[in-house]
Design a protein around this motif. Structure first.
Motif, short mmCIF file in Angstrom:
data_model
loop_
_atom_site.label_atom_id
_atom_site.label_comp_id
_atom_site.label_asym_id
_atom_site.label_seq_id
_atom_site.Cartn_x
_atom_site.Cartn_y
_atom_site.Cartn_z
N THR A 1 16.71 -7.09 2.11
CA THR A 1 15.33 -6.58 2.13
C THR A 1 14.59 -6.99 0.87
O THR A 1 13.47 -7.52 0.93
CB THR A 1 15.33 -5.04 2.24
OG1 THR A 1 15.94 -4.66 3.48
CG2 THR A 1 13.92 -4.49 2.19
N TYR B 1 4.18 -8.81 10.18
CA TYR B 1 5.38 -8.59 10.99
C TYR B 1 6.62 -9.10 10.25
O TYR B 1 7.69 -8.49 10.32
CB TYR B 1 5.25 -9.31 12.34
CG TYR B 1 6.41 -9.03 13.26
CD1 TYR B 1 6.55 -7.79 13.89
CD2 TYR B 1 7.40 -9.99 13.49
CE1 TYR B 1 7.63 -7.51 14.71
CE2 TYR B 1 8.47 -9.73 14.32
CZ TYR B 1 8.58 -8.49 14.93
OH TYR B 1 9.65 -8.24 15.74
N LEU B 2 6.47 -10.22 9.51
CA LEU B 2 7.60 -10.73 8.73
C LEU B 2 7.99 -9.73 7.64
O LEU B 2 9.19 -9.51 7.38
CB LEU B 2 7.22 -12.07 8.09
CG LEU B 2 7.10 -13.27 9.04
CD1 LEU B 2 6.59 -14.50 8.29
CD2 LEU B 2 8.44 -13.57 9.71
N TYR C 1 7.50 -6.52 7.81
CA TYR C 1 8.12 -5.42 8.55
C TYR C 1 9.58 -5.77 8.91
O TYR C 1 10.49 -4.95 8.72
CB TYR C 1 7.31 -5.15 9.82
CG TYR C 1 8.04 -4.35 10.88
CD1 TYR C 1 8.20 -2.98 10.76
CD2 TYR C 1 8.56 -4.98 12.01
CE1 TYR C 1 8.87 -2.25 11.73
CE2 TYR C 1 9.23 -4.27 12.99
CZ TYR C 1 9.38 -2.90 12.85
OH TYR C 1 10.05 -2.19 13.81
N ARG C 2 9.80 -7.01 9.37
CA ARG C 2 11.15 -7.41 9.74
C ARG C 2 12.08 -7.43 8.53
O ARG C 2 13.26 -7.11 8.63
CB ARG C 2 11.14 -8.80 10.40
CG ARG C 2 10.53 -8.84 11.79
CD ARG C 2 11.25 -7.95 12.77
NE ARG C 2 12.67 -8.21 12.85
CZ ARG C 2 13.54 -7.45 13.50
NH1 ARG C 2 13.12 -6.35 14.11
NH2 ARG C 2 14.82 -7.76 13.53
N SER C 3 11.52 -7.81 7.37
CA SER C 3 12.35 -7.83 6.16
C SER C 3 12.81 -6.42 5.79
O SER C 3 13.89 -6.24 5.24
CB SER C 3 11.58 -8.46 5.00
OG SER C 3 10.54 -7.61 4.57
N MET D 1 13.57 -4.21 7.94
CA MET D 1 14.50 -3.75 8.96
C MET D 1 15.96 -3.96 8.58
O MET D 1 16.86 -3.50 9.28
CB MET D 1 14.21 -4.44 10.30
CG MET D 1 12.88 -4.04 10.94
SD MET D 1 12.72 -2.24 11.21
CE MET D 1 11.78 -1.75 9.77
N SER D 2 16.20 -4.68 7.46
CA SER D 2 17.59 -4.80 6.99
C SER D 2 18.09 -3.47 6.45
O SER D 2 19.29 -3.22 6.44
CB SER D 2 17.66 -5.87 5.88
OG SER D 2 17.29 -7.12 6.37
N SER E 1 14.73 1.28 9.94
CA SER E 1 14.38 1.00 11.33
C SER E 1 13.30 1.98 11.77
O SER E 1 13.54 3.18 11.83
CB SER E 1 15.61 1.12 12.24
OG SER E 1 15.25 0.84 13.58
N PHE F 1 6.85 -0.84 14.51
CA PHE F 1 5.84 -1.68 13.85
C PHE F 1 4.45 -1.17 14.25
O PHE F 1 4.18 -0.92 15.42
CB PHE F 1 6.00 -3.13 14.29
CG PHE F 1 4.94 -4.05 13.75
CD1 PHE F 1 4.87 -4.33 12.39
CD2 PHE F 1 4.01 -4.64 14.59
CE1 PHE F 1 3.89 -5.18 11.89
CE2 PHE F 1 3.04 -5.49 14.11
CZ PHE F 1 2.98 -5.76 12.75
#
Length: 867
Positions: free
Chosen positions: A283, A810-811, A813-815, A817-818, A821, A824
């Motif tokens: 993250t 979104y990128l 947000y995805r980072s 998610m490591s 959770s 979005f």
């Protein structure tokens, strides 16, 4: 120096305004990179110092180690300082007036321990032998006996155990509250050993002593040479070097010496950028890459525009060089040389400006973060070789990237094209063709404005690009802030109160009396009373949480008649608290007190830490609808008899929880009801399982805690989470200050970039505007044309900027998610701000630039060939 470089220098001197604008642009960019790097190092240093002042400076801790293991740890090359500590045990406190704290708690440190841990000596001195002790100031306040420095104590020190487990149970720790049953003490001290201590000083109550702990802390000295071969102690290590290898090294050291228990000071290590969580490491790494990429792109766009405009203005100059024999390489090197000269001037100034700017910022905000946030440490300017090297490398890369494309363009300019200036404006019917609807709905001015943009496509694209970058920068940083706030909130879920008072009594009158007494104390700003009862309910498979449905697919035997057993925690709020809470979720108080409907509010969102995935997850606990009824079951665990209670009707599904109510886990629900409904659901037989808690917010939590403890009520336990909550809020607030400060900096740079691009573009179009005026365009028509151009700029930039921003958000947000959770969500308010700001900025830039053009004489402007 060759002739081309000399001519380039001369050209830079002759065009002072353009050169100065370019230098300022590069200085701003370098200052931004330097400021961000310096800010990052300074912020981490502040949080390190704050963590040390609260929890002490240590990195790795080995528990239950023998003397030989202590020697191995001390001899290890990685060990800088070895702190030896020992929980000597508990002893009865004579004259204690607080029934919830009837003990002395003796803890021992070696000399290093008194330095590495936050121990505040109020008077006297620290112990130097194992027969000396310093006592907590709280003892003097809560004991009838007066203890003085120089006095000798004889204490029977032993281990705390519950009476049921005194032969086989584990000793109770300082983190475990006093064990009582029916207002009677249900624990005792065993393995007592008489110890004589001389009081040599008084200390402030240690920060690591929990508010609910049963013993007042007294610190003594542990001498390593006197530790027996069979005795065990705790070894706490300060390392020479802190990096990600400490975890592997500590495990190897423990394995070699048969040490079973290891823990890490993660609250401090994370501020060194060190973590043993792969998810958190990923993250942090991905967030750093995204943020630095955004910064570099912003810097490149700022500098690139300056050099692109420079090459555009120097087209005739480069053409003349070509006409007298300059090669493509020489023309290309001319632009690189210009970039090098500007870099040599701008980078040192930019670094100084960035450091100075951050230093001045710290001077202004230090008092605020100490007074408002309660942070005891000061923000100090930390300038490291790494931060300076980072700023220099990023700046050099930025200037190189920014000059590369203009340099290639310069190398391709032919002498004739450059002298005739045909490279920037190339006309064809298709290139400037506009829709008929533009003229029909907006008029001839809009059509001319749109044709102007298409005809001057490169400058138009440069301006749109600047706007797009500004949009992406703003929304990316805004999203970064939002996601970081969300992650901190999830990791500190439910800490929305300062003090929680647990009243372990079934006597309703006593609960009511205590509530009135405590809520009337000074400094109380908010409170609620919660009565709780644990129940269960069978939930249909289709209504279960997604995570449970996945488990059921693997093993359906956990279902009974297609239903899953949920545990239910039902909470009854007092009237005023319930009114406030009901209003916040859109339900009337009268609905919740209607005994015919038996209404309830259900928290359908839960937050939990997934041990397998090693992340904090926020998910929907129940897929239900308003109006649906929940069947409730009470289980008497003494008799294992189940009683079916009247069903409750769901009148609201919400993720908001009242003060003091923590999130349930997957497979559980929090239900909030009125006191009337709660009384209707329960009976006297259930009273032994009903718990009462009082949640408080206070303007002075420590004073409030002391006042409650001074009431000396049995079975009243105070949990002060103010410090944890404060740490969380400090982190969020500091993050907000710095990130929104960064947003402000980026916004100002972007505005300067847009003003520079648009004003230069309009300045280069003086002849064009003069020609339009010469054929009859009125001032009103000219204004309309400029306004429509502003609209076209804004619409075009938003059409590109918003989708790109959403991808970057979104990128980010995805980072996250490591390690976390959650769903979005787009920051709609930030997007709205951006849309409004884009049109305001473009309009102001166009109006400012066109106001200068209006003053130009038509004949003089037509004579000009370049600016």
């Amino acid at each position: 120096m060759n002739i081309v470089n000399k001519l380039t220098l001369r050209h830079l001197k002759q065009n002072k305004r353009r050169t100065l604008v370019t230098i300022i642009g590069v200085i701003i960019s370098v200052a931004m990179v330097t400021a961000v790097a310096t800010l990052g190092f300074s912020f981490m240093e502040l949080m390190r110092k704050q963590s040390i002042s609260t929890n002490g400076e240590w990195h790795v801790q080995y528990r239950n180690v023998t003397k030989s293991q202590l020697k191995a740890i001390e001899a290890d090359d990685a060990t800088k300082t070895l702190v030896i500590s020992n929980d000597r045990g508990y002893a009865p406190l004579e004259g204690g007036q607080n029934e919830n704290k009837p003990y002395w708690y003796i803890k021992e440190y070696n000399a290093a321990g008194f330095k590495q841990f936050p121990i505040e000596l109020l008077e006297g001195r620290l112990p130097k032998t194992n027969y000396e002790v310093v006592i907590s100031e709280e003892i003097a306040k809560n004991a009838k006996v007066t203890y003085k420095i120089g006095e000798t104590l004889t204490l029977d020190v032993g281990e705390r155990v519950t009476r049921d487990d005194k032969n086989s149970g584990q000793p109770l720790s300082q983190n475990e509250r006093l064990r009582t049953e029916d207002d009677t003490l249900n624990e005792e001290i065993i393995h007592k050993k008489p110890m004589d201590y001389t009081i040599v000083g008084v200390i402030k109550r240690p920060t690591w002593e929990p508010t609910w702990s049963p013993g007042y802390t007294a610190l003594s000295y542990v001498d390593e040479s006197l530790i027996g071969a069979a005795e065990k102690a705790t070894a706490t290590v300060v390392l020479n070097k802190v990096d990600s290898s400490i975890y592997k090294h500590a495990e190897e050291l423990a394995k070699e010496n048969n040490i079973e228990s290891i823990s890490y000071n993660n609250s401090l290590l994370r501020y060194y950028g060190v973590t043993n969580s792969d998810g958190l490491r990923n993250t942090l790494l991905s967030l750093s890459v995204i943020v630095m990429t955004v910064i570099i792109i912003g810097s490149v766009s700022l500098i690139y525009n300056a050099f692109a405009i420079s090459v555009s203005e120097r087209a005739r100059h480069l053409g003349m060089l070509s006409s007298v024999g300059a090669t493509k390489r020489q023309k290309q090197n001319s632009v690189f040389f210009e970039g090098m000269i500007i870099g040599l001037i701008s980078i040192p100034i930019g670094i100084i400006c960035g450091i100075a700017g951050i230093g001045i910022t710290f001077m202004f905000i230090n008092s605020m973060i100490q007074d408002v946030l309660g942070i005891t440490e000061k923000l100090t300017l930390v300038v490291t070789p790494l931060s300076l090297l980072t700023a220099c490398v990023v700046s050099i890369m930025t200037i190189f990237i920014s000059t590369y494309l203009p340099a290639r363009k310069a190398s391709k300019i032919s002498a004739i094209d450059a002298i005739r200036q045909t490279t920037d404006v190339k006309l064809s019917g298709k290139a400037v063709k506009t829709s008929k609807f533009v003229r029909k709905f907006f008029g001839i001015e809009a059509e001319i404005g749109l044709k102007n943009l298409k005809r001057n496509k490169r400058r138009y694209q440069a301006t749109v690009f600047s706007l797009v970058i500004s949009i992406v920068l703003f929304l990316s940083v805004s999203s970064f802030t939002t996601n970081m706030r969300k992650s901190v909130e999830l990791s500190q879920d439910g800490l929305n109160y300062d003090i929680q008072v647990y009243m372990g009594t079934e006597d309703a009158q006593k609960v009511d009396r205590l509530t009135k007494s405590i809520s009337a104390l000074p400094n109380i700003t908010e409170y609620n009373v919660v009565r709780e009862l644990s129940l269960s309910s069978w939930i249909d498979e289709k209504d279960m949480a997604k995570e449970l449905q996945e488990s059921v697919e693997k093993d359906s035997s956990i279902l009974k008649n297609g239903k899953y057993p949920y545990y239910i925690q039902i909470h009854a709020l007092n009237e005023q608290s319930l009114r406030t809470y009901a209003e916040s979720v859109g339900v009337s108080y009268e609905q919740l007190t209607n005994l015919d409907r038996m209404s309830a509010i259900v928290n359908d969102t839960v937050t939990f830490e997934d041990e397998n995935a090693k992340k904090i997850i926020e998910t929907q606990a129940l897929h239900s609808e308003i109006g649906q009824k929940l069947d409730l079951i009470y289980t008497d665990w003494d008799t294992e008899k189940e009683t079916k209670l009247p069903p409750v009707e769901i009148v609201a599904l919400t993720d908001k929880r009242p003060m003091g109510i923590r999130s349930a886990l997957v497979g559980g629900l929090n239900i909030i009801v009125s006191e009337q409904v709660f009384d209707q659901l329960t009976n006297d037989a259930m009273s032994k399982d009903i718990q009462s808690r009082l949640n408080l917010n206070s303007s002075d939590p420590l004073a409030t805690q002391q006042a409650i403890e001074e009431m000396k009520e049995r079975n009243v336990y105070v949990q002060n989470v103010f410090q944890n909550r404060q740490n969380s809020e400090q982190m969020i607030m500091l993050m907000s200050i710095f990130t929104y400060g960064f947003i402000a900096l980026i916004t100002l740079i972007s505005i300067a970039n847009i003003f520079n691009t648009i004003s230069t573009s309009i300045s280069l179009r003086k002849r064009e505007f003069a020609m339009l005026k010469s054929v009859g365009m009125t001032p009103n028509g000219f204004n309309k044309m400029i306004n429509y151009e502003s609209i076209f700029y804004g619409i075009k930039s938003l059409l590109y900027g918003l989708p790109i921003s959403i991808v970057v958000m979104y990128l980010i947000y995805r980072s996250m998610m490591s390690s976390f959770s959650y769903g979005f969500a787009l920051p709609w308010m930030s997007i709205l701000y951006v849309i409004v700001a884009v049109f305001i900025i473009v309009s102001l830039a166009m109006l400012y630039s066109s106001s200068k053009v209006k003053k130009e004489n038509i004949i003089d402007a037509l004579k000009q060939e370049n600016i």
